[in-house]
Design an enzyme around this catalytic site. Sequence first.
Site, short mmCIF file in Angstrom:
data_model
loop_
_atom_site.label_atom_id
_atom_site.label_comp_id
_atom_site.label_asym_id
_atom_site.label_seq_id
_atom_site.Cartn_x
_atom_site.Cartn_y
_atom_site.Cartn_z
CB CYS A 134 55.19 50.60 43.95
SG CYS A 134 54.64 49.13 44.83
CB CYS A 137 54.65 50.41 47.69
SG CYS A 137 55.36 49.12 46.68
CG ASP A 138 54.32 54.42 47.75
OD1 ASP A 138 54.64 53.97 48.87
OD2 ASP A 138 55.15 54.67 46.86
C1 LIG Z 1 59.32 54.34 45.14
C2 LIG Z 1 59.17 52.90 45.56
C3 LIG Z 1 58.48 52.60 46.73
C4 LIG Z 1 58.35 51.28 47.12
N1 LIG Z 1 57.70 51.02 48.27
C5 LIG Z 1 57.58 49.73 48.70
C6 LIG Z 1 56.92 49.42 49.92
O1 LIG Z 1 56.42 50.30 50.62
N2 LIG Z 1 56.83 48.12 50.28
C7 LIG Z 1 57.34 47.09 49.51
O2 LIG Z 1 57.26 45.94 49.90
N3 LIG Z 1 57.98 47.37 48.33
C8 LIG Z 1 58.10 48.65 47.92
N4 LIG Z 1 58.70 48.92 46.73
C9 LIG Z 1 59.20 47.80 45.91
C10 LIG Z 1 60.52 47.27 46.50
O3 LIG Z 1 61.38 48.35 46.66
C11 LIG Z 1 61.15 46.22 45.60
O4 LIG Z 1 60.23 45.17 45.36
C12 LIG Z 1 62.39 45.63 46.25
O5 LIG Z 1 63.31 46.66 46.57
C13 LIG Z 1 63.07 44.62 45.35
O6 LIG Z 1 64.21 44.17 46.00
P1 LIG Z 1 65.44 43.55 45.22
O7 LIG Z 1 66.41 43.19 46.28
O8 LIG Z 1 64.98 42.48 44.31
O9 LIG Z 1 66.01 44.70 44.28
P2 LIG Z 1 66.35 46.24 44.49
O10 LIG Z 1 65.81 46.79 45.75
O11 LIG Z 1 65.99 46.88 43.21
O12 LIG Z 1 67.95 46.22 44.62
C14 LIG Z 1 68.74 45.93 43.50
C15 LIG Z 1 70.19 46.08 43.90
O13 LIG Z 1 71.00 45.60 42.83
C16 LIG Z 1 72.11 46.47 42.70
N5 LIG Z 1 72.67 46.28 41.36
C17 LIG Z 1 72.06 46.42 40.15
N6 LIG Z 1 72.97 46.19 39.16
C18 LIG Z 1 74.13 45.88 39.77
C19 LIG Z 1 75.45 45.55 39.31
N7 LIG Z 1 75.75 45.47 38.00
N8 LIG Z 1 76.43 45.31 40.23
C20 LIG Z 1 76.15 45.37 41.56
N9 LIG Z 1 74.94 45.67 42.06
C21 LIG Z 1 73.96 45.93 41.17
C22 LIG Z 1 71.59 47.85 43.02
O14 LIG Z 1 72.64 48.66 43.45
C23 LIG Z 1 70.63 47.51 44.18
O15 LIG Z 1 71.34 47.50 45.37
C24 LIG Z 1 58.89 50.23 46.31
C25 LIG Z 1 59.58 50.54 45.14
C26 LIG Z 1 59.73 51.86 44.77
C27 LIG Z 1 60.49 52.19 43.51
#
Ligand SMILES: Cc1cc2nc3c(=O)[nH]c(=O)nc-3n(C[C@H](O)[C@H](O)[C@H](O)COP(=O)(O)OP(=O)(O)OC[C@H]3O[C@@H](n4cnc5c(N)ncnc54)[C@H](O)[C@@H]3O)c2cc1C
Length: 309
Positions: A134, A137-138
Site C-alpha cells: 500500500c 499507507c507507507d
Molecule cells: C501492510 C499494510 C499496511 C497498511 N497500512 C495502512 C495505513 O497505514 N493506513 C491505512 O489507512 N490503511 C492501511 N492499510 C490498509 C488497511 O489495512 C485496510 O484498508 C483496512 O484494514 C480494511 O479494513 P477492513 O475492515 O475492510 O478489512 P480487513 O482489515 O482486511 O479485515 C478483514 C477481517 O475479516 C476477517 N475475515 C475474513 N474472512 C472471514 C471469515 N470467513 N469469517 C470471519 N472473519 C473473516 C479477517 O479475519 C479480518 O479480521 C494497510 C494494509 C496493509 C496490508
Amino acid sequence: MNKIRNVIIIGSGPAGYTAGLYAARGMLNPLMFSGYASGGQLMLTNDVENFPGYPKGINGPEMMMELRQQAERFNCEIVDKNVDSVDFSSRPFKVIVAGEEFQSRSIILCTGAEAIWLDAENEEAQKGRGISTCATCDGAFFKDEEVLVIGGGDSAMEEATFLTRFASKVTILHRRDIFKASSIMYKRAASNPKIEIKPFSQIKKWISNEQGLIGAVLEDPRNNSIEEIKATGAFIAIGHKPMTEFLNNQIEIDHEGYILHKEHTMTSVSGVFAAGDVVDTRYRQAITAAGMGCQAAIDCERWLEDNAQ
Ligand SMILES: Cc1cc2nc3c(=O)[nH]c(=O)nc-3n(C[C@H](O)[C@H](O)[C@H](O)COP(=O)(O)OP(=O)(O)OC[C@H]3O[C@@H](n4cnc5c(N)ncnc54)[C@H](O)[C@@H]3O)c2cc1C
C-alpha cells in the site's frame, strides 16, 4: 449464545470493529466472528500515521486492540473464529462456524480484501520491514530512497507515480513486456523522470540486513539469468482478493469477487450489509473502512426497525 441475534458481524478489521461499536451502542447486542486474522490487515504493519486521533502515529496491532476494546466496552460479543459458510436463502439468516449454526435477523459483512503477495524467498520476514502492498499507507516512509513497484497493471503505474513524491527513484518490475495498464496510466509512469520500467524481471529473492530491505535478486524468465537490484522499499501491486468465497454466490458480487451495494450499504439480499475493503476497489484505507462500518451499522439498525420479526 444460540438465540436468534439481531446482527452478526463477520470480520474484525476497522470496518468490523466500527460496525460492532455502533451496533453495540445502538443496543443491538451484536455477535462478531473475528475470523482467522483477528484485527485484519493492520496487524501486518508497524506504523499507522494516517488514522485520525493518533497525532504521533500508532503501531497497527495496538490500534486494532484499541478498536476492539472500544467495541467490547459496549458489549459487542466477539468470538475469535472463522465463518465457514452462510445461508441467506431465508430469514433468520444462518451462519455456520466450526459445525455450529448461529441465526441472525441481519448480517454485516466486513471480511476485507487480502493483498496478493509474491511469496518470493525471504518475503514473509520483510513484510512491514520494507515490503508493503500500500503506497498511500507507507510511501512517506521512503523519502529520498530507491524503491521498487512490482506489477504491470493500472495499480502498479498509479502506485509508482504516487511514490515519486517521496522516493528518489522508482523502478517498476514486471515479468513480461506486455502491460495490463491502460495506455494513459502507462505513459504517465513511463514519462516520469524518476521512474524506470524494467520488463522481464521477476523477484527471485528479497535481500535484507538487520535494518530491513536492501534489495532483491531478479530473474529474467526468458533465460533465467540473474541480477541484483538495490532498494530499501518495495511495493507489491499485483492485485487484491476479496474474501467472499465463503458466501458461495448468495449475494451479488462483481467479476473480481467484490460485494456490490444495492441500497446504501445493503447488498442484493435485504438485511445483509457490507462494509470496508470487501466492497471497496478504490480507497482501501482504514479510515474509509471504519467509516463504512459505521454506515453499515446505522443502515442495519434502521432496517431492523422497519423489519422487526
Ligand atoms: C501492510 C499494510 C499496511 C497498511 N497500512 C495502512 C495505513 O497505514 N493506513 C491505512 O489507512 N490503511 C492501511 N492499510 C490498509 C488497511 O489495512 C485496510 O484498508 C483496512 O484494514 C480494511 O479494513 P477492513 O475492515 O475492510 O478489512 P480487513 O482489515 O482486511 O479485515 C478483514 C477481517 O475479516 C476477517 N475475515 C475474513 N474472512 C472471514 C471469515 N470467513 N469469517 C470471519 N472473519 C473473516 C479477517 O479475519 C479480518 O479480521 C494497510 C494494509 C496493509 C496490508
